[in-house]
Design a protein around this motif. Structure first.
Motif, PDB file in Angstrom:
ATOM      1  N   GLU A  75       0.825  -1.208   0.000  1.00  0.00           N
ATOM      2  CA  GLU A  75       0.000   0.000   0.000  1.00  0.00           C
ATOM      3  C   GLU A  75       0.860   1.260   0.000  1.00  0.00           C
ATOM      4  OE1 GLU A  75      -4.183  -0.993   2.139  1.00  0.00           O
ATOM      5  OE2 GLU A  75      -2.452  -0.930   3.482  1.00  0.00           O
ATOM      6  N   GLU A 128      -5.025   4.697   4.564  1.00  0.00           N
ATOM      7  CA  GLU A 128      -6.209   3.925   4.911  1.00  0.00           C
ATOM      8  C   GLU A 128      -6.212   2.646   4.085  1.00  0.00           C
ATOM      9  OE1 GLU A 128      -9.878   6.009   4.720  1.00  0.00           O
ATOM     10  OE2 GLU A 128      -9.199   7.667   5.997  1.00  0.00           O
ATOM     11  N   SER A 129      -6.382   1.521   4.764  1.00  0.00           N
ATOM     12  CA  SER A 129      -6.366   0.237   4.081  1.00  0.00           C
ATOM     13  C   SER A 129      -7.740  -0.063   3.486  1.00  0.00           C
ATOM     14  CB  SER A 129      -5.957  -0.873   5.062  1.00  0.00           C
ATOM     15  OG  SER A 129      -5.585  -2.033   4.373  1.00  0.00           O
ATOM     16  N   GLU A 130      -7.763  -0.940   2.498  1.00  0.00           N
ATOM     17  CA  GLU A 130      -9.017  -1.361   1.884  1.00  0.00           C
ATOM     18  C   GLU A 130      -9.178  -2.865   2.061  1.00  0.00           C
ATOM     19  OE1 GLU A 130      -9.811   0.120  -2.020  1.00  0.00           O
ATOM     20  OE2 GLU A 130      -8.746   2.002  -1.663  1.00  0.00           O
ATOM     21  N   ASP A 131     -10.415  -3.323   1.963  1.00  0.00           N
ATOM     22  CA  ASP A 131     -10.740  -4.715   2.243  1.00  0.00           C
ATOM     23  C   ASP A 131     -10.588  -5.559   0.983  1.00  0.00           C
ATOM     24  OD1 ASP A 131     -11.575  -6.960   3.606  1.00  0.00           O
ATOM     25  OD2 ASP A 131     -13.722  -6.527   3.344  1.00  0.00           O
ATOM     26  N   ASP A 132      -9.358  -5.597   0.454  1.00  0.00           N
ATOM     27  CA  ASP A 132      -9.145  -6.340  -0.787  1.00  0.00           C
ATOM     28  C   ASP A 132      -7.905  -7.233  -0.745  1.00  0.00           C
ATOM     29  OD1 ASP A 132      -7.159  -4.431  -0.904  1.00  0.00           O
ATOM     30  OD2 ASP A 132      -7.955  -3.391  -2.665  1.00  0.00           O
ATOM     31  N   ARG A 192      -7.318  -0.136  -7.490  1.00  0.00           N
ATOM     32  CA  ARG A 192      -7.867   0.768  -6.467  1.00  0.00           C
ATOM     33  C   ARG A 192      -8.175   2.135  -7.074  1.00  0.00           C
ATOM     34  NH1 ARG A 192      -4.912  -0.107  -0.581  1.00  0.00           N
ATOM     35  NH2 ARG A 192      -5.617  -2.226  -0.238  1.00  0.00           N
TER      36      ARG A 192
END
Length: 265
Positions: free
Chosen positions: A186, A217-221, A265
């Motif tokens: 990330e 901010e992290s993403e749910d992927d 993303r």
């Protein structure tokens, strides 16, 4: 999972020797550098508990290699972000003012599992200084892994994740889906990121102070990244004790993950 559940699904006690044999069958070797994510209960009923698992990992990697684990302490993070459980808004400032400072030698982990929490106390293990996102390491390059962990780089270029990447570490997962290394992807990926402010209490020159830092901010992927990665990269799979286990190249995963995030993303 209760200890009784572990007994019921384990044909015979899981010993240190059994764990060592299973780890070698999976492909772990003396001299390897490895980042471990683990669940003690997933291994089955282990004779001796967490120390048996740590002994097995050290026994296989040996002091010629390097063993690392995340030892995060999110109980010291900014309570603004807490969800499990959340706290009343009016508590937040009081928590920031009063929570004890991070001390590598005694601050417990949160959500890292019994093996990591046991590992941080082992003789010869060193731990990085980050108040919320520390790592612990043992072996030949342990000091290199944990040195100079910048407060404003929890999982980025000045973190143990980047040092492990430079050392061409492997990622070992024992009964868990967690894969902290993708957070480094990330940081490296070039896309329109959102950042959030976090922080934690530290002890410097005998004085407690609160440090703040920005992190993506992290993403749910992450599972989507891993599924795509596995289509054309080697991921060794096997059983360690009663746990499903995987072993893969961190460097390959981070490089792939960064490109995937730039495209998706």
């Amino acid at each position: 999972m209760t200890e009784g559940d572990a007994v019921e699904r384990t044909p015979e006690p899981i010993t240190t020797e059994r764990l060592e044999a299973d780890l070698r069958d999976l492909g772990l070797s003396a001299g390897d550098t490895v980042l471990v994510h683990s669940s003690l209960s997933a291994l089955g009923w282990v004779s001796g508990g967490a120390p048996a698992a740590v002994d097995a990992l050290m026994g296989v990697v040996t002091a010629a290699g390097t063993l690392a684990m995340p030892t995060h302490s999110t109980q010291l993070s900014d309570p603004t972000h807490w969800e499990n459980p959340p706290v009343p808004d009016e508590w937040e400032e009081r928590i920031r003012e009063t929570s004890p400072p991070f001390r590598p030698e005694l601050t417990p982990t949160r959500g890292m599992g019994a093996i990591a929490d046991c590992f941080r106390d082992y003789p010869g293990v060193v731990r990085s200084r980050h108040p919320t996102t520390s790592f612990a390491a043992w072996g030949a390059d342990a000091d290199v892994v944990v040195a100079d962990h910048a407060y404003d780089s929890p999982l980025g270029e000045r973190s143990p994740l980047a040092r492990l990447d430079e050392l061409d570490a492997r990622v070992l997962r024992l009964g868990v889906d967690a894969n902290t290394s993708l957070h480094l992807a990330e940081y490296r990926a070039d896309y329109d990121k959102s950042f959030e402010t976090n922080g934690g209490p530290v002890l410097e020159d005998g004085e407690r102070r609160w440090v703040s830092f920005e992190e993506p901010e992290s993403e749910d992927d992450f599972r989507d990244v891993e599924a795509a990665f596995e289509e054309d990269h080697e991921v060794r799979r096997g059983r360690v004790g009663e746990a499903d286990a995987t072993l893969l190249s961190q460097r390959e995963l981070v490089e792939f993950g960064a490109k995937w995030m730039e495209e998706n993303r």
